[in-house]
Scaffold this active site. Sequence first.
Site, short mmCIF file in Angstrom:
data_model
loop_
_atom_site.label_atom_id
_atom_site.label_comp_id
_atom_site.label_asym_id
_atom_site.label_seq_id
_atom_site.Cartn_x
_atom_site.Cartn_y
_atom_site.Cartn_z
N GLY A 156 0.78 -1.23 0.00
CA GLY A 156 0.00 0.00 0.00
C GLY A 156 0.81 1.27 0.00
N GLU A 196 4.95 -6.06 1.08
CA GLU A 196 4.43 -6.42 -0.24
C GLU A 196 4.30 -5.19 -1.15
OE1 GLU A 196 0.70 -8.18 0.70
OE2 GLU A 196 1.56 -9.98 1.61
N PRO A 197 5.41 -4.58 -1.55
CA PRO A 197 5.31 -3.46 -2.49
C PRO A 197 4.91 -3.95 -3.87
CG PRO A 197 7.60 -4.06 -2.18
CD PRO A 197 6.80 -4.90 -1.21
N ARG A 236 2.61 -1.45 -6.36
CA ARG A 236 2.55 -0.15 -7.01
C ARG A 236 3.90 0.58 -6.89
NH1 ARG A 236 -2.18 3.03 -6.61
NH2 ARG A 236 -2.69 1.76 -4.80
N CYS A 279 -17.98 5.26 -24.94
CA CYS A 279 -19.30 5.87 -24.90
C CYS A 279 -19.74 6.06 -23.44
CB CYS A 279 -20.29 4.99 -25.66
SG CYS A 279 -21.86 5.80 -25.97
#
Length: 461
Positions: free
Chosen positions: A276, A318-319, A321, A389
Amino acid sequence: MSRYAHPAGSRHAEVLPEDNPPLPPEDLNELDPRVWPATSRRDDGELTVGGVGVATLARTYGTPLFVMDEEDFRGRARDYRTAFTDADVYYAGKALLTKAVARWVMEEGLKLDVCSGGELAVALAAGVPGDRIGMHGNNKSTPELRRAVEAGVGRIIIDSLDEIERLEGVAAELDRRPKVLIRVTTGVEAHTHEFVATAHDDQKFGFAMSTGAAAEAVRRVLAAPHLDLVGLHSHIGSQIFDTSGFEVAARRVTRFLAGVHEEQGVTLAELDLGGGLGIAYTSGDDPLDAKTIAQSLTAIVRRECEEAGLPQPRVAVEPGRAIAGPAGITVYEVGTVKDVEGIRTYVSVDGGMSDNIRTALYGSEYTGRLVSRESDARPMLSRLVGKHCESGDIIVHDLHLPADLRPGDLVAVAATGAYCYSMASNYNHLPRPAMVAVRGGEARVIVRRETEEDLLRLDVG
């Protein structure tokens, strides 16, 4: 008036605050090194990444195009491996997982976290050994659990009482004893969007400590003869810029560990603090570096364990991102430039919410640049939108681009390495983009572009 409907106007839903329009950057051509991949440069005005120009990439591979700076990705993985010297670092595959990415993770000495049978299949196909994999998921099926146990997955993170029963049955059938962690919710909610905050009690993940559910899960796992309980897992949210939330969570988890020791006579040896950790999507973001994070988290756990009179557990993080996000950009071709007089200019590109749903889903902020050339034209307040759309098909809400922008120009959006390809779709039957890795002046396709044949292949009607 209905709470669900309201009159539309020229400024529908107040999309442009009249008193506070965003200020343009001083230089529309500048590439902030906190936001753009490490090897990003301007060469005669054109953006190059990994020594390869984006115009060449666009001509060769088409647009939209995911571009991954392999050296940037590997460098960030190494930074985490070096910073957490006495801990386990799992790359969170949900951020971005391909066979090539899995190999980069393995070659840089990290372990790999997966959260579905499909992600496990990619990891195994890439040659990742089972004992270097951790498996998440709030609703793992019996076949998924069976495959995980058969593959010798190193850690299975248990998320429900039903899963305890399922996993015990699979392990007994296969005569295995997998190592497991119990995911607990600490009541600490990261300051982030509701849908990516994951440690408050009212949500689908984990066992709440406050209700006694976590303690009951520990009892049941310890009573299961084919499960080996080695520790706890705690994840407090996403896009976090400081470690204060981790401090509160670690204090509560440590007290819980002390309670387990007192009640069960068991000392759990591992504590996974999840991921996170935030990245810079815009120049206004100020994330922590891996070394600072490691020092802070290690000190927090050590201090809390000393106060509780417990031996310090082995920490895991837990990296996902934080490794993949800054390494990726998405290159688009401009199709239309539509001025809405007195409000803004709408710049439509050849992708959109099918390759980046995060803006529509979370209200995420991004930045972008004209990358096929430089321009000294005045700044033009723009909204970068896709071709779907949907009026909510927005990639960047407020972006200053040069006023001489025209169809055929290339615009790139930074920090799209995480959760864009992973969450991509075929909405409006758009084929998903290709992904190329660039390094040392060379580019190679790591995910090919989908074709119309791919779209029709599963349609058997």
